[in-house]
Design an enzyme around this catalytic site. Sequence first.
Site, PDB file in Angstrom:
ATOM      1  N   GLN A 143       0.832  -1.199   0.000  1.00 52.49           N
ATOM      2  CA  GLN A 143       0.000   0.000   0.000  1.00 52.49           C
ATOM      3  C   GLN A 143       0.870   1.254   0.000  1.00 52.49           C
ATOM      4  O   GLN A 143       1.262   1.763   1.049  1.00 52.49           O
ATOM      5  CB  GLN A 143      -0.945   0.006   1.201  1.00 52.49           C
ATOM      6  CG  GLN A 143      -1.954   1.115   1.105  1.00 52.49           C
ATOM      7  CD  GLN A 143      -3.029   1.020   2.164  1.00 52.49           C
ATOM      8  OE1 GLN A 143      -3.063   0.118   2.978  1.00 52.49           O
ATOM      9  NE2 GLN A 143      -3.916   1.974   2.149  1.00 52.49           N
ATOM     10  N   PHE A 144       1.142   1.779  -1.198  1.00 49.75           N
ATOM     11  CA  PHE A 144       1.979   2.975  -1.327  1.00 49.75           C
ATOM     12  C   PHE A 144       1.332   4.191  -0.690  1.00 49.75           C
ATOM     13  O   PHE A 144       2.011   5.140  -0.313  1.00 49.75           O
ATOM     14  CB  PHE A 144       2.332   3.248  -2.799  1.00 49.75           C
ATOM     15  CG  PHE A 144       1.219   3.853  -3.610  1.00 49.75           C
ATOM     16  CD1 PHE A 144       1.143   5.225  -3.772  1.00 49.75           C
ATOM     17  CD2 PHE A 144       0.253   3.057  -4.203  1.00 49.75           C
ATOM     18  CE1 PHE A 144       0.130   5.797  -4.523  1.00 49.75           C
ATOM     19  CE2 PHE A 144      -0.764   3.613  -4.952  1.00 49.75           C
ATOM     20  CZ  PHE A 144      -0.824   4.992  -5.119  1.00 49.75           C
ATOM     21  N   THR A 145       0.012   4.180  -0.529  1.00 47.01           N
ATOM     22  CA  THR A 145      -0.671   5.348   0.030  1.00 47.01           C
ATOM     23  C   THR A 145      -0.322   5.601   1.491  1.00 47.01           C
ATOM     24  O   THR A 145      -0.653   6.657   2.032  1.00 47.01           O
ATOM     25  CB  THR A 145      -2.204   5.233  -0.127  1.00 47.01           C
ATOM     26  OG1 THR A 145      -2.657   4.070   0.556  1.00 47.01           O
ATOM     27  CG2 THR A 145      -2.598   5.185  -1.589  1.00 47.01           C
TER      28      THR A 145
END
Length: 149
Positions: A78-80
């Site tokens: 999850q890059f967010t």
Amino acid sequence: MRAVIQQVKNANVKVDNEEISKIDKGFLVFLGVKDTDTMDDLAYVKKKIEKLRIFEDKDGKMNLSLSDVGGKILLVSQFTLFGDVRKGNRPSFIEAARPEKANEFYEIMKNELMEDGFEVETGKFQTHMEVGLVNDGPTTILIDSERIL
């Protein structure tokens, strides 16, 4: 590197309405890789995931680890987690690692957890996923390798 760990009764990932992975009791781990992360960051976060004692013992105290309860891991990239909203309302992801590095570290994390004896299911990297879970507690822990001290 950041990991959001949720203690779950169960969790699953769907892609295009098809379930691709699921676990029962264990950890749902959302993993974010930063552009400056090193193998030391990965080792720190991995150790914390493996040793984290957030399951209740017979006295109701958070005293048991994933190994103690025979739990599984659902690992989701999850890059967010590196979304920065300090300026404005639209997040900037400039600190997030490029996909090549993020996927490399994600795969290393998965493989090393498995080598250490954990049963690991995964999401699908760089894909829109639907993540379902029953959070137990609810218990949610944030681990950030830059906050070691």
